[in-house]
Design a protein around this motif. Structure first.
Motif, mmCIF file in Angstrom:
data_model
loop_
_atom_site.group_PDB
_atom_site.id
_atom_site.type_symbol
_atom_site.label_atom_id
_atom_site.label_comp_id
_atom_site.label_asym_id
_atom_site.label_seq_id
_atom_site.Cartn_x
_atom_site.Cartn_y
_atom_site.Cartn_z
ATOM 1 N N GLY A 1 -72.808 -82.256 2.038
ATOM 2 C CA GLY A 1 -72.066 -83.512 2.036
ATOM 3 C C GLY A 1 -71.141 -83.626 0.839
ATOM 4 N N ASP A 2 -70.774 -84.859 0.517
ATOM 5 C CA ASP A 2 -69.802 -85.098 -0.558
ATOM 6 C C ASP A 2 -70.442 -85.385 -1.909
ATOM 7 O OD1 ASP A 2 -70.881 -87.534 -0.036
ATOM 8 O OD2 ASP A 2 -69.024 -88.493 0.619
ATOM 9 N N GLY A 3 -71.766 -85.372 -1.993
ATOM 10 C CA GLY A 3 -72.449 -85.600 -3.262
ATOM 11 C C GLY A 3 -72.712 -87.048 -3.580
ATOM 12 N N VAL A 4 -72.228 -87.959 -2.767
ATOM 13 C CA VAL A 4 -72.465 -89.380 -3.024
ATOM 14 C C VAL A 4 -73.913 -89.737 -2.728
ATOM 15 C CG1 VAL A 4 -71.807 -91.721 -2.353
ATOM 16 C CG2 VAL A 4 -70.049 -89.930 -2.570
ATOM 17 N N ARG A 5 -74.448 -89.235 -1.619
ATOM 18 C CA ARG A 5 -75.839 -89.489 -1.246
ATOM 19 C C ARG A 5 -76.689 -88.279 -1.594
ATOM 20 N NH1 ARG A 5 -77.544 -93.108 2.313
ATOM 21 N NH2 ARG A 5 -78.908 -91.547 3.271
ATOM 22 N N VAL B 1 -73.174 -69.127 1.987
ATOM 23 C CA VAL B 1 -73.749 -68.980 0.643
ATOM 24 C C VAL B 1 -72.680 -69.158 -0.425
ATOM 25 C CG1 VAL B 1 -74.819 -67.318 -0.928
ATOM 26 C CG2 VAL B 1 -75.668 -67.535 1.406
ATOM 27 N N LEU B 2 -71.508 -68.538 -0.214
ATOM 28 C CA LEU B 2 -70.438 -68.674 -1.205
ATOM 29 C C LEU B 2 -69.969 -70.127 -1.304
ATOM 30 C CD1 LEU B 2 -68.339 -65.463 -0.441
ATOM 31 C CD2 LEU B 2 -69.862 -65.867 -2.388
ATOM 32 N N THR B 3 -69.884 -70.801 -0.161
ATOM 33 C CA THR B 3 -69.488 -72.216 -0.187
ATOM 34 C C THR B 3 -70.554 -73.063 -0.888
ATOM 35 O OG1 THR B 3 -68.308 -71.880 1.906
ATOM 36 C CG2 THR B 3 -68.731 -74.147 1.233
ATOM 37 N N LEU B 4 -71.833 -72.753 -0.639
ATOM 38 C CA LEU B 4 -72.908 -73.454 -1.351
ATOM 39 C C LEU B 4 -72.778 -73.280 -2.859
ATOM 40 C CD1 LEU B 4 -76.137 -72.707 0.760
ATOM 41 C CD2 LEU B 4 -75.045 -74.933 0.406
ATOM 42 N N LEU B 5 -72.546 -72.053 -3.288
ATOM 43 C CA LEU B 5 -72.411 -71.797 -4.724
ATOM 44 C C LEU B 5 -71.223 -72.562 -5.304
ATOM 45 C CD1 LEU B 5 -73.109 -67.944 -4.803
ATOM 46 C CD2 LEU B 5 -74.568 -69.747 -5.733
ATOM 47 N N ALA B 6 -70.107 -72.569 -4.556
ATOM 48 C CA ALA B 6 -68.930 -73.279 -5.055
ATOM 49 C C ALA B 6 -69.195 -74.780 -5.155
ATOM 50 C CB ALA B 6 -67.731 -73.001 -4.133
ATOM 51 N N LEU B 7 -69.840 -75.355 -4.151
ATOM 52 C CA LEU B 7 -70.124 -76.788 -4.165
ATOM 53 C C LEU B 7 -71.128 -77.143 -5.249
ATOM 54 C CD1 LEU B 7 -70.323 -77.501 -0.326
ATOM 55 C CD2 LEU B 7 -68.485 -78.159 -1.904
ATOM 56 N N LEU B 8 -72.180 -76.333 -5.372
ATOM 57 C CA LEU B 8 -73.201 -76.623 -6.376
ATOM 58 C C LEU B 8 -72.669 -76.439 -7.790
ATOM 59 C CD1 LEU B 8 -76.256 -74.917 -4.639
ATOM 60 C CD2 LEU B 8 -75.888 -77.384 -4.941
ATOM 61 N N ALA B 9 -71.655 -75.580 -7.948
ATOM 62 C CA ALA B 9 -71.085 -75.352 -9.276
ATOM 63 C C ALA B 9 -70.084 -76.422 -9.665
ATOM 64 C CB ALA B 9 -70.411 -73.978 -9.318
ATOM 65 N N THR B 10 -69.561 -77.167 -8.712
ATOM 66 C CA THR B 10 -68.484 -78.123 -9.012
ATOM 67 C C THR B 10 -68.868 -79.574 -8.730
ATOM 68 O OG1 THR B 10 -67.549 -77.732 -6.795
ATOM 69 C CG2 THR B 10 -66.670 -76.414 -8.612
ATOM 70 N N ARG B 11 -70.037 -79.807 -8.118
ATOM 71 C CA ARG B 11 -70.468 -81.173 -7.825
ATOM 72 C C ARG B 11 -71.911 -81.367 -8.276
ATOM 73 N NH1 ARG B 11 -68.198 -82.367 -1.668
ATOM 74 N NH2 ARG B 11 -65.971 -82.502 -2.212
ATOM 75 N N ARG B 12 -72.270 -82.610 -8.458
ATOM 76 C CA ARG B 12 -73.634 -82.939 -8.900
ATOM 77 C C ARG B 12 -74.396 -83.484 -7.692
ATOM 78 N NH1 ARG B 12 -75.806 -84.000 -13.898
ATOM 79 N NH2 ARG B 12 -77.571 -85.444 -13.993
ATOM 80 N N TYR B 13 -75.376 -82.733 -7.234
ATOM 81 C CA TYR B 13 -76.163 -83.116 -6.059
ATOM 82 C C TYR B 13 -77.591 -83.440 -6.468
ATOM 83 C CZ TYR B 13 -72.459 -81.274 -3.043
ATOM 84 O OH TYR B 13 -71.266 -81.054 -2.411
ATOM 85 N N TRP C 1 -84.179 -77.019 -6.983
ATOM 86 C CA TRP C 1 -83.885 -77.179 -5.554
ATOM 87 C C TRP C 1 -82.652 -76.386 -5.147
ATOM 88 C CZ3 TRP C 1 -87.146 -78.454 -2.079
ATOM 89 C CH2 TRP C 1 -88.131 -79.405 -2.291
ATOM 90 N N ALA C 2 -81.643 -76.350 -6.018
ATOM 91 C CA ALA C 2 -80.426 -75.583 -5.695
ATOM 92 C C ALA C 2 -80.742 -74.091 -5.585
ATOM 93 C CB ALA C 2 -79.353 -75.828 -6.752
ATOM 94 N N GLY C 3 -81.515 -73.562 -6.541
ATOM 95 C CA GLY C 3 -81.893 -72.145 -6.467
ATOM 96 C C GLY C 3 -82.755 -71.857 -5.255
#
Length: 467
Positions: A102-106, A196-208, A263-265
């Motif tokens: 998602g967008d990291g809001v929730r 996986v690459l998209t997950l890494l990019a999102l997790l590296a640039t957003r706070r979830y 959780w991210a790992g």
């Protein structure tokens, strides 16, 4: 028609040779026998096992009829179809990751995200396994889609028999299941790598933040499930939330930094181990079977079409040897009677009448192959020229006759037996006029065959190689 080059001139991979041979067989089954007299003669002169003769014949016909070019177009279409499917897989994988986080809001529901990332992949994998074990279908819808796109993108009417011929070749050792299986697992491998690459990019640039939610299940269920799924990823160094972090994630307000990273790992490790790794192993398994089976492919010589070709490519007289005693006297034929394979220059005439004197006075280095009047003479001379191709060949024709298709086909076939060929349009006997329109018809027809021609006797060219 331009002369097709020898099949040996362009190295063709063994699989393509079998593929084209089957395509020719299917074409003859649907449209009737092809004009293959020259192909059969060249194949017989080539020699070898029956399978090699059949493939040589098929490659000559495929080159003559443009099927090799159609195969290139089909391959280009297959590559384009593959690129389209790879792009679709990349977009699918990225879309799955975006939908999961998602967008990291929730806060991210970890098991809902895991189902989004792996659910479709695991369902299609289960479908592939059931099809493989029960129906023998390892390609599934994606494999059939690739074949359909390949044919559509080829945009060549001559390629109509190529896809069915490929399936016939691959059915021999059930190689179709491995080739299509390789494509299916390769595409899902691409999709999971993109996820996986998209997950890494999102997790590296957003706070979830990560939570789990339930109404009817207990806390222990999520603790056991999380630790069970994290066992294998933990062996590769991926983090797994501890019991306290899992319990804390049951509260929507939980946002401890250590829990976020754990959780991210865990999520990335689970997707790698249970999503990407199975597809990688199955793709390698299919590729190994494909390479091993491809090396063992061959023609099924028991097919009726190939049994009929045996009689034309390996006549009984050649396969069984001499079975009758030699006659007291052999028939004499003027056509090709003097050829013994040592001639570098040959002169032959086609259907001359008695008013045309023959042969002309020839230099000692030029052989007279006589006048071709019937089918047997033509066959015998073509066999001799195929076995012992001369450096130069001059073909004498009477331009008072019409350049019919049979004569032009014979001229083309004779010309392909020599390194260089010329056509001599003989002058009419004294007192006879030549029809200029008919002479122009001859010249246009010979220009269409890309053969040099002249009204002068090419004796100097035959003797010396130049005028």
């Amino acid at each position: 028609m331009p002369a097709p080059s020898s099949p040996a001139a362009e190295p063709i991979p063994p699989l393509d040779r079998l593929w084209l041979t089957e395509a020719i067989r299917l074409r003859e089954e649907h449209a009737g026998p092809l004009d293959d007299a020259e192909a059969n003669r060249l194949a017989r002169a080539q020699g070898g096992a029956l399978s090699e003769l059949i493939q040589y014949r098929a490659l000559w016909l495929a080159r003559r009829d443009g099927l090799i070019e159609a195969l290139r177009h089909w391959r280009q279409g297959a590559k384009l179809a593959g690129i389209v499917l790879v792009l679709l897989a990349l977009i699918t994988g990225a879309g799955l990751a975006l939908a999961a986080l998602g967008d990291g809001v929730r806060p991210v529901n970890v098991f809902w995200a895991l189902g989004s990332l792996l659910g479709l992949n695991l369902l299609t994998l289960l479908g592939w396994l059931l099809g493989f074990l029960l129906a023998g279908d390892a390609g599934g819808a994606l494999g059939r889609l690739w074949l359909w796109l390949s044919e559509k993108l080829a945009r060549d009417a001559r390629a109509a028999q190529l896809a069915p011929a490929l399936l016939v070749v691959l059915e021999q050792r059930r190689l179709g299941r491995w080739l299509l299986g390789l494509g299916v697992h390769g595409l899902w491998l691409t999709a999971m790598a993109s996820a996986v690459l998209t997950l890494l990019a999102l997790l590296a640039t957003r706070r979830y933040g990560f939570v789990w939610e339930t109404t009817i299940l207990g806390e222990s269920t999520f603790i056991n499930l999380t630790q069970s799924l994290g066992t294998l990823p933990a062996l590769l160094g991926f983090s797994v939330p501890d019991i306290e972090q899992i319990r804390a994630s049951g509260a929507l307000q939980s946002g401890a930094e250590g829990a976020r990273q754990s959780w991210a790992g865990w999520l990335i490790g689970v997707v790698l181990i249970y999503g990407l790794l199975p597809r990688l192993l199955l793709a390698l398994f299919c590729h190994w079977h494909w390479r091993r089976g491809r090396a063992a492919l061959g023609l099924d010589l028991q097919l009726p079409a190939y049994r009929l070709l045996r009689e034309r490519l390996q006549p009984p007289s050649e396969r069984l040897g001499i079975s009758d005693a030699a006659p007291d006297r052999l028939p004499i034929s003027t056509a090709g009677a003097r050829l013994d394979g040592s001639e570098g220059a040959v002169l032959v005439a086609i259907e001359l009448d008695q008013s045309q004197p023959w042969p002309p006075k020839l230099p000692g280095t030029v052989a007279d192959a006589g006048v071709l009047d019937d089918r047997e003479q033509r066959r015998r001379l073509l066999d001799q020229l195929t076995r012992f191709p001369p450096q130069r060949l001059a073909i004498a024709c009477d331009p008072r006759r019409s350049p019919d298709r049979g004569t032009l086909a014979l001229i083309g076939e004779l010309s392909r037996c020599a390194a260089q060929s010329r056509v001599w349009l003989m002058q009419p006997p004294a007192g006879e006029a030549l029809d200029c329109d008919r002479l122009q018809d001859w010249k246009r027809a010979l220009d269409g065959l890309t053969l040099p021609h002249s009204s002068s006797a090419p004796l100097t060219w035959l003797e010396h190689g130049h005028d």
